[in-house]
Design a protein around this motif. Structure first.
Motif, PDB file in Angstrom:
ATOM      1  N   GLU A 191       9.344  -5.839   7.318  1.00 11.23           N
ATOM      2  CA  GLU A 191       9.846  -4.727   6.506  1.00 11.23           C
ATOM      3  C   GLU A 191      11.200  -4.255   7.024  1.00 11.23           C
ATOM      4  O   GLU A 191      11.332  -3.864   8.182  1.00 11.23           O
TER       5      GLU A 191
ATOM      6  N   GLY B 293       0.846  -1.194   0.000  1.00 15.73           N
ATOM      7  CA  GLY B 293       0.000   0.000   0.000  1.00 15.73           C
ATOM      8  C   GLY B 293       0.879   1.241   0.000  1.00 15.73           C
ATOM      9  O   GLY B 293       1.856   1.315   0.748  1.00 15.73           O
TER      10      GLY B 293
ATOM     11  N   TYR C 257       5.740  12.310 -10.353  1.00 17.26           N
ATOM     12  CA  TYR C 257       6.076  11.417  -9.236  1.00 17.26           C
ATOM     13  C   TYR C 257       6.944  10.268  -9.754  1.00 17.26           C
ATOM     14  O   TYR C 257       8.025   9.983  -9.224  1.00 17.26           O
TER      15      TYR C 257
HETATM   16  C1  LIG Z   1       5.486   5.870  -2.337  1.00 20.94           C
HETATM   17  C2  LIG Z   1       5.351   4.948  -1.175  1.00 20.94           C
HETATM   18  C3  LIG Z   1       4.321   5.154  -0.273  1.00 20.94           C
HETATM   19  C4  LIG Z   1       4.147   4.245   0.802  1.00 20.94           C
HETATM   20  N1  LIG Z   1       3.085   4.424   1.630  1.00 20.94           N
HETATM   21  C5  LIG Z   1       2.850   3.510   2.612  1.00 20.94           C
HETATM   22  C6  LIG Z   1       1.663   3.609   3.424  1.00 20.94           C
HETATM   23  O1  LIG Z   1       0.808   4.461   3.203  1.00 20.94           O
HETATM   24  N2  LIG Z   1       1.513   2.690   4.429  1.00 20.94           N
HETATM   25  C7  LIG Z   1       2.446   1.704   4.666  1.00 20.94           C
HETATM   26  O2  LIG Z   1       2.262   0.903   5.594  1.00 20.94           O
HETATM   27  N3  LIG Z   1       3.548   1.567   3.876  1.00 20.94           N
HETATM   28  C8  LIG Z   1       3.750   2.431   2.859  1.00 20.94           C
HETATM   29  N4  LIG Z   1       4.836   2.279   2.029  1.00 20.94           N
HETATM   30  C9  LIG Z   1       5.681   1.044   2.167  1.00 20.94           C
HETATM   31  C10 LIG Z   1       5.230  -0.031   1.159  1.00 20.94           C
HETATM   32  O3  LIG Z   1       3.951  -0.517   1.456  1.00 20.94           O
HETATM   33  C11 LIG Z   1       6.226  -1.217   1.079  1.00 20.94           C
HETATM   34  O4  LIG Z   1       6.232  -1.966   2.256  1.00 20.94           O
HETATM   35  C12 LIG Z   1       7.632  -0.767   0.791  1.00 20.94           C
HETATM   36  O5  LIG Z   1       7.574   0.162  -0.261  1.00 20.94           O
HETATM   37  C13 LIG Z   1       8.543  -1.912   0.413  1.00 20.94           C
HETATM   38  O6  LIG Z   1       9.817  -1.455   0.076  1.00 20.94           O
HETATM   39  P1  LIG Z   1      10.261  -1.107  -1.431  1.00 20.94           P
HETATM   40  O7  LIG Z   1       9.628   0.201  -1.754  1.00 20.94           O
HETATM   41  O8  LIG Z   1      11.740  -1.026  -1.370  1.00 20.94           O
HETATM   42  O9  LIG Z   1       9.766  -2.200  -2.333  1.00 20.94           O
HETATM   43  C14 LIG Z   1       5.055   3.172   0.971  1.00 20.94           C
HETATM   44  C15 LIG Z   1       6.117   3.013   0.078  1.00 20.94           C
HETATM   45  C16 LIG Z   1       6.269   3.880  -0.984  1.00 20.94           C
HETATM   46  C17 LIG Z   1       7.405   3.653  -1.944  1.00 20.94           C
END
Ligand SMILES: Cc1cc2nc3c(=O)[nH]c(=O)nc-3n(C[C@H](O)[C@H](O)[C@H](O)COP(=O)(O)O)c2cc1C
Length: 372
Positions: A165, A25, A252
């Motif tokens: 994570e 998400g 973005y």
């Molecule tokens: C643009 C963006 C917005 C994110 N927003 C949320 C969020 O609203 N809630 C949340 O729990 N994690 C959020 N995350 C974390 C992601 O859900 C995910 O766990 C994470 O991106 C994994 O790492 P990666 O970006 O290296 O693949 C966000 C990540 C990104 C890149």
């Protein structure tokens, strides 16, 4: 041969996900109906972000919590009009209207709720009698243990999966600034520890708790690396931003495509957690001690103190979502600089599945083929 079907399914509750990839998400509005439906249509699991769900809600007569819930309902309806496959919702514990959003998701009979940015210790109490799978996000084995123990004791249930994570993730990080600046634990080690910690709960509860790796997972080989040590799949965010179907503005997406490793930095977010971002003029202003002129219309994050914040994170991320980079910035994972193009979701998932299959321990591929 279709590589996607040759990989083991990721099973969460009754849902079978293949390729075994969850699209994390992403707020504000970045993982909306367009991205989520495309991911779920391709067999992986799309996840809507609940944060900022009220931003596009047309009924301005409602208060913040009601507008957010109504906005979430509209997002769910739109996603359902674009896919008949299961999808989930990410609801961060730190949101001041967390309870209302979870209740809305449960009423809407959503397949999966993913909850991090805090420990979702009471989440099962909001989901009594529902079939929604509940999936916490943790950054340590200790947190996984605490959630399993608390859920078992209080609610006689266990998580339907656990997402682990690590420190390379996009968004807010579950590590202190000091941990990140020194040597944060490797994701693979935390994943192994979580697998060990949940084992007794699985045996005692005769349940399966799939452990899912997230944070810096970039290609199919990375996915195989985690699955080879016992992860049931991965959650990825950053790579899904640079897809045609991602709901965010082209500005973005291009902030990732055009950034270098040096452009990626960490700031302290008003949430009170470190946040990884692409450095732009807005970030430079804030880092130089500048203060953005903002008015807090509602306290959307429990832990934010608007009187001490130098900017409103909800506004800044919404502005970036809309492409207004002078008034916002993007959050990203540590590997965003490795992305050099925007591709369709299906192409990305096929590439990930092929790479994973190439590096996956053959015993994992065989076991799946035997049962399918
Ligand atoms: C643009 C963006 C917005 C994110 N927003 C949320 C969020 O609203 N809630 C949340 O729990 N994690 C959020 N995350 C974390 C992601 O859900 C995910 O766990 C994470 O991106 C994994 O790492 P990666 O970006 O290296 O693949 C966000 C990540 C990104 C890149």
């Amino acid at each position: 041969m279709n590589n996607i079907t040759a990989l083991p399914d990721l099973q969460i509750g009754n849902i079978r996900i293949n390729p075994p990839v969850i699209q994390g998400g992403m707020g504000v509005l970045v993982s909306g109906p367009g991205l989520v439906s495309a991911v779920s249509n391709a067999g992986a699991l799309g996840i809507l972000a609940a944060v900022g769900a009220g931003e596009d809600c047309e009924d301005r007569s409602l208060n913040y919590a009601d507008r957010s819930s109504e906005g979430l309902r509209q997002m769910i309806a739109k996603t359902r009009s674009m896919t008949s496959n299961p999808f989930g919702i990410n609801i961060m514990c730190v949101l001041s209207n967390y309870v209302e959003l979870v209740r809305t998701a449960i009423e809407e009979k959503i397949s999966v709720i993913i909850s991090g940015a805090g420990l979702p210790l009471s989440l099962p109490s909001l989901a009594v009698g529902s079939e929604t799978a509940l999936v916490p996000v943790v950054s340590t084995a200790r947190a996984a243990d605490l959630i399993c123990r608390t859920w078992k004791r209080r609610y006689d249930r266990l998580p339907d999966a656990i997402i682990v994570e690590g420190s390379k993730a996009g968004g807010h990080l579950g590590f202190s600034r000091d941990e990140i600046d020194s040597a944060p634990p490797e994701l693979i080690d935390i994943v192994k520890d979580v697998i060990k910690v949940v084992k007794p709960y699985q045996v005692e509860g005769k349940a399966t708790i799939p452990v899912i790796a997230a944070g810096g997972v970039f290609d199919g080989k990375d996915i195989a690396t985690f699955m080879n040590v016992g992860a049931a799949g991965v959650q990825m965010g950053t790579r899904f931003v640079c897809t045609d179907e991602c709901d965010a503005s082209i500005e973005y997406k291009n902030s990732y495509v055009n950034c270098s490793e040096d452009d990626i930095t960490i700031v302290q977010s008003p949430v009170g957690l470190p946040l990884r971002v692409v450095r732009n003029d807005f970030i430079k202003r804030i880092q130089a001690g500048g203060k953005d002129d903002f008015y807090c219309r509602y306290q959307c994050l429990r832990t934010c103190d608007p009187s001490k914040s130098s900017y409103c994170i909800a506004d800044a991320l919404k502005n970036a979502f809309d492409g207004n980079m002078n008034k916002g910035f993007t959050t990203c994972g540590a590997n965003a600089y490795r992305i050099n193009k925007i591709v369709p979701v299906r192409e990305l998932l096929n590439e990930l599945a092929e790479g994973c299959l190439e590096h996956l321990n053959p015993s994992l591929v065989e076991s799946d083929l035997c049962t399918s």
